[in-house]
Design a protein around this motif. Structure first.
Motif, short mmCIF file in Angstrom:
data_model
loop_
_atom_site.label_atom_id
_atom_site.label_comp_id
_atom_site.label_asym_id
_atom_site.label_seq_id
_atom_site.Cartn_x
_atom_site.Cartn_y
_atom_site.Cartn_z
N ASP A 17 0.80 -1.22 0.00
CA ASP A 17 0.00 0.00 0.00
C ASP A 17 0.84 1.27 0.00
O ASP A 17 0.31 2.36 -0.29
N ILE A 18 2.13 1.19 0.31
CA ILE A 18 2.97 2.39 0.30
C ILE A 18 4.00 2.36 -0.83
O ILE A 18 4.93 3.17 -0.87
N ASP A 20 4.69 3.00 -4.78
CA ASP A 20 4.09 3.78 -5.86
C ASP A 20 4.09 2.95 -7.15
O ASP A 20 4.90 3.17 -8.05
N ASP A 256 9.39 11.75 -8.72
CA ASP A 256 8.51 10.79 -8.03
C ASP A 256 9.15 10.23 -6.78
O ASP A 256 8.46 9.86 -5.82
N GLU A 259 8.30 12.18 -3.61
CA GLU A 259 6.94 11.90 -3.14
C GLU A 259 6.87 10.52 -2.50
O GLU A 259 6.20 10.32 -1.46
N SER A 260 7.58 9.53 -3.09
CA SER A 260 7.61 8.18 -2.53
C SER A 260 8.25 8.18 -1.14
O SER A 260 7.74 7.54 -0.21
N GLN A 262 8.34 10.64 0.98
CA GLN A 262 7.39 11.26 1.92
C GLN A 262 6.29 10.28 2.32
O GLN A 262 5.93 10.19 3.51
N THR A 263 5.77 9.54 1.35
CA THR A 263 4.71 8.57 1.62
C THR A 263 5.21 7.48 2.58
O THR A 263 4.55 7.16 3.58
N ALA A 266 6.05 8.91 6.16
CA ALA A 266 4.85 9.22 6.96
C ALA A 266 4.19 7.94 7.46
O ALA A 266 3.81 7.84 8.65
N ALA A 267 4.06 6.94 6.59
CA ALA A 267 3.43 5.69 7.00
C ALA A 267 4.23 4.98 8.07
O ALA A 267 3.69 4.50 9.07
#
Length: 364
Positions: A17-18, A20, A256, A259-260, A262-263, A266-267
């Motif tokens: 789920d995390i 990309d 990208d 952004e990956s 950061q995702t 955070a998770a």
């Protein structure tokens, strides 16, 4: 116990789920469109040249100081194979990554483990070892969110390590695949960036920031060392996988990857926080250092808990863990490494509750 019911704290890999997936699909299409000849050819042993240049720019070095490999574990193997001969002294952290221990032992190295503290390796213990006459070929250090201990090496200790390496003439192998997965605190300078004497060889990977399946890692070091390793790589496999490296390159140049990162950060920050809360709630007497980033949390359980007994008891309850003893030459009999990267938040508390139940069983 079915796979769906198993809660695994064992594997240091991100959950789907995390990852990309859509970004990677788009990067793959761009890679084939932009450079079909380069993507489909053998390439060169130093890796896909545009990615090599991107990595060099990231670390503020020249491209001839970079070799891109099939994952950072292969980068490790190349460096160890090049530098370490049977009987050579090598320093590693205590605890350290289990495959590092295995690879060095397979090479016949004499491995010295130096204690890891909440702010990284005990530099005074290392200094005493060096003063006793041990002359290591290299010191393997995981500076950020260490695997398995989860701790970060302080900037002061980074500078002390560089001074010791200069004084006692050994290489610092800065093994740093977790550095970008930070969810607390400020980033610290790499030892590579602080090094003015060609004492540091740096390794990292896109496994933790993109996904494990790309199998793209790299080494940064003195050009002569990288050239010597590249010659051996040519003889071993001609070149690493151009397709995956070209996809990673497109993923990076498009932005990208930021952004990956950061995702994922955070998770994993949320998962680490929930894991710490759950341990405090369900396993009184357990001690641990909360990580500032990365994938792992190391737990010292009460001394009457034997993880050799706990491991199968936990599996029967549908929860997988890794024994602390796997990361040590000796000891770790009451310790666990818990990876929070592949478990979702709603699984964590239930998983820790199962561990707590297994602990009560093996104590009884």
């Amino acid at each position: 116990m079915t796979a769906e019911q198993l809660i695994s704290f064992a594997r240091g890999a991100p959950s789907l789920d995390i990852v990309d997936v859509e970004g990677l699909k788009a990067a793959a299409a761009r890679a084939f469109d932009a450079d079909p000849a380069g993507v489909t050819a053998y390439g060169t042993s130093v890796g896909y040249l545009p990615l090599r240049k991107w990595i060099a720019d990231k670390h503020n070095v020249s491209p001839d100081q970079v070799i891109v490999t099939n994952g950072s574990l292969q980068a490790d193997a190349f460096l160890f194979g090049h530098l370490v001969k049977p009987g050579d002294d090598v320093v590693v952290e205590k605890p350290t990554y289990d495959r590092t221990l295995l690879n060095l032992q397979n090479l016949g190295a004499k491995v010295h483990q130096v204690t890891v503290q909440p702010d990284g390796i005990d530099v005074e213990e290392l200094r005493a070892l060096l003063e006793s006459g041990v002359r290591p070929k290299l010191a393997h250090i995981i500076p950020n969110y260490q695997n398995p201990a989860g701790v970060t090496l302080s900037e002061e200790k980074r500078r002390v390590l560089l001074a010791l390496a200069e004084q006692y003439e050994f290489i610092i192998f800065e093994d740093d695949p977790y550095v970008d997965i930070r969810f607390r605190g400020e980033p610290l300078p790499s030892m590579l960036s602080l090094d003015s004497n060609s004492l540091v060889v740096h390794a990292s990977s896109f496994t933790k920031t993109v996904c494990p399946g790309v199998r793209v890692g790299y080494l940064v070091g003195p050009a002569a060392l990288i050239d010597a390793i590249a010659k051996k790589a040519t003889n071993l496999y001609i070149s690493p996988g151009m397709v995956s490296e070209a996809i990673v390159h497109q993923f990076c140049v498009s932005g990208d990857i930021e952004e990956s990162v950061q995702t994922v950060s955070a998770a994993l920050g949320e998962r680490a926080r929930v894991l710490a809360e759950s341990i405090r709630k369900h396993i009184p007497g357990a001690t641990f250092t909360e990580p500032d980033g990365g994938y792992f949390l190391w737990v010292d359980l009460p001394s009457d808990v034997d993880v050799d007994k706990l491991f199968p008891a936990a599996m029967k309850k549908g929860v997988a863990v890794v024994k602390g003893s796997d990361f040590l030459l000796e000891g770790g009999k009451s310790s666990l490494r818990l990876a929070y990267s592949a478990v979702t938040v709603d699984q964590i508390d239930e998983g820790v509750r199962r561990i707590a139940e297994a602990i009560e069983e093996v104590r009884g």
